[in-house]
Design a protein around this motif. Structure first.
Motif, mmCIF file in Angstrom:
data_model
loop_
_atom_site.group_PDB
_atom_site.id
_atom_site.type_symbol
_atom_site.label_atom_id
_atom_site.label_comp_id
_atom_site.label_asym_id
_atom_site.label_seq_id
_atom_site.Cartn_x
_atom_site.Cartn_y
_atom_site.Cartn_z
ATOM 1 N N ALA A 179 0.818 -1.207 0.000
ATOM 2 C CA ALA A 179 0.000 0.000 0.000
ATOM 3 C C ALA A 179 0.856 1.262 0.000
ATOM 4 C CB ALA A 179 -0.938 0.013 1.205
ATOM 5 N N ASP A 180 2.149 1.107 -0.243
ATOM 6 C CA ASP A 180 3.067 2.244 -0.231
ATOM 7 C C ASP A 180 4.184 1.962 -1.235
ATOM 8 O OD1 ASP A 180 4.874 4.263 0.291
ATOM 9 O OD2 ASP A 180 4.784 4.052 2.460
ATOM 10 N N THR A 218 -4.392 4.114 -0.718
ATOM 11 C CA THR A 218 -3.029 3.768 -0.338
ATOM 12 C C THR A 218 -2.259 5.049 -0.013
ATOM 13 O OG1 THR A 218 -2.117 3.966 -2.564
ATOM 14 C CG2 THR A 218 -3.150 1.853 -1.975
ATOM 15 N N GLN A 240 -7.682 1.258 -2.811
ATOM 16 C CA GLN A 240 -6.894 0.197 -2.202
ATOM 17 C C GLN A 240 -6.805 -1.072 -3.049
ATOM 18 O OE1 GLN A 240 -6.112 -1.418 2.321
ATOM 19 N NE2 GLN A 240 -8.096 -0.601 1.841
ATOM 20 N N VAL A 282 -3.098 -1.890 -4.280
ATOM 21 C CA VAL A 282 -2.383 -3.018 -3.673
ATOM 22 C C VAL A 282 -2.322 -4.208 -4.620
ATOM 23 C CG1 VAL A 282 -2.447 -4.722 -1.800
ATOM 24 C CG2 VAL A 282 -2.909 -2.299 -1.317
#
Length: 289
Positions: free
Chosen positions: A58-59, A91, A97, A101
């Motif tokens: 998520a980053d 995210t 999301q 992701v």
């Protein structure tokens, strides 16, 4: 021959079962997990040649850090980690999301590691890709958010990516292959958390255990006769359970022009560019609504 395999989301569910089976077969597994403390506990329970590394899909900064810190070559990358049917959230990079992701992070991670992958990339999708439509509004900013349709879009994106990756690898003359896999209906943590009627219907009712759901992923990752650009899933009715086999996917997942446009958009969003030759561009620059 023992291999080095990177498995994302190796802490629970399918990822843990894949890790367990690979370790038991003597392979070295790099467990790429959001929670390293929890992952180390799982690794201790499994045993074998396991290495835990932090990776938060998520980053994108975490994705880049993971790739930069990984030493040496790997034989197989298994893009397994993902979210399923979650409420709307974004995210760290502002992506919805599911698409962020499940697809964009996997796209970026693959690109950052590809020159070090010796054998194959396995991308995990779902039978629910058939719900998916790739929209110009990938991040659900201009339409009413529907979590299962958002999940379906991300899983269709996984397949479009896996097939397009194989086309580009072939065009570039590489021996590395790209394979997609799906577990059928497996009792993963994501399914156990979802108790809604829609969730149960879309998931297809009673689920098989994770160790059975992991078999198509293991086949895709290790079988010597696997052909790039294929989907491995259960061979039973509606692909819900059964033995691993090459199975069909939706007509939309084979739209090469759509896949090329999604690839271009994914590179724009993530800033990760690789295999840039376009194999199926039609001149369109936007994702079809």
């Amino acid at each position: 021959m023992n291999r080095t395999v990177v498995v994302t989301g190796a802490t629970s569910g399918l990822g843990a079962e894949v890790t367990r089976a690979l370790a038991a077969a003597g392979h070295r597994v790099i467990m790429a997990c959001r929670d390293p403390v929890r992952a180390r506990t799982v690794a201790e329970s499994i045993g074998g040649d396991l290495e835990v590394r932090a990776l938060d899909l998520a980053d994108l900064a975490s994705v880049r850090s993971f790739a930069a810190g990984l030493d040496g070559e790997v034989d197989v990358l298994v893009n397994n980690a993902g979210v399923m049917g979650v409420p709307r959230a974004t995210t760290a990079d502002g992506f919805e999301q599911h698409i962020g992701v499940n697809h964009l992070a996997a796209f970026a991670l693959t690109g950052l590691l590809l020159d070090r992958v010796r054998d194959r990339v396995v991308t995990v999708t779902s039978g629910l890709h058939r719900l998916g439509r790739i929209s110009t509004d990938l991040n659900w900013e201009r339409r009413r958010y529907r979590r299962w349709l958002a999940y379906g879009q991300s899983k269709l994106a996984n397949l479009l990516f896996a097939y397009e990756l194989q086309r580009r690898l072939t065009a570039d003359g590489r021996r590395v292959i790209s394979v997609a896999a799906h577990p059928g209906v497996a009792a993963t943590e994501g399914q156990r958390r979802d108790t809604s009627l829609s969730g149960r219907i879309l998931a297809g009712g009673r689920a098989q255990p994770p160790e059975a759901g992991a078999l198509p992923l293991l086949y895709a990752a290790t079988a010597p006769g696997v052909t790039g650009g294929t989907l491995i899933g259960p061979d039973g009715r509606l692909q819900r359970n059964g033995r691993p086999a090459v199975v069909s996917s939706s007509r939309r997942s084979h739209d090469a022009a759509l896949a090329a446009r999604l690839w271009h958009r994914s590179a724009e969003l993530t800033g990760v560019h690789y295999l840039d030759q376009c194999t199926a561009c039609t001149g369109a620059t936007r994702i079809a609504p």
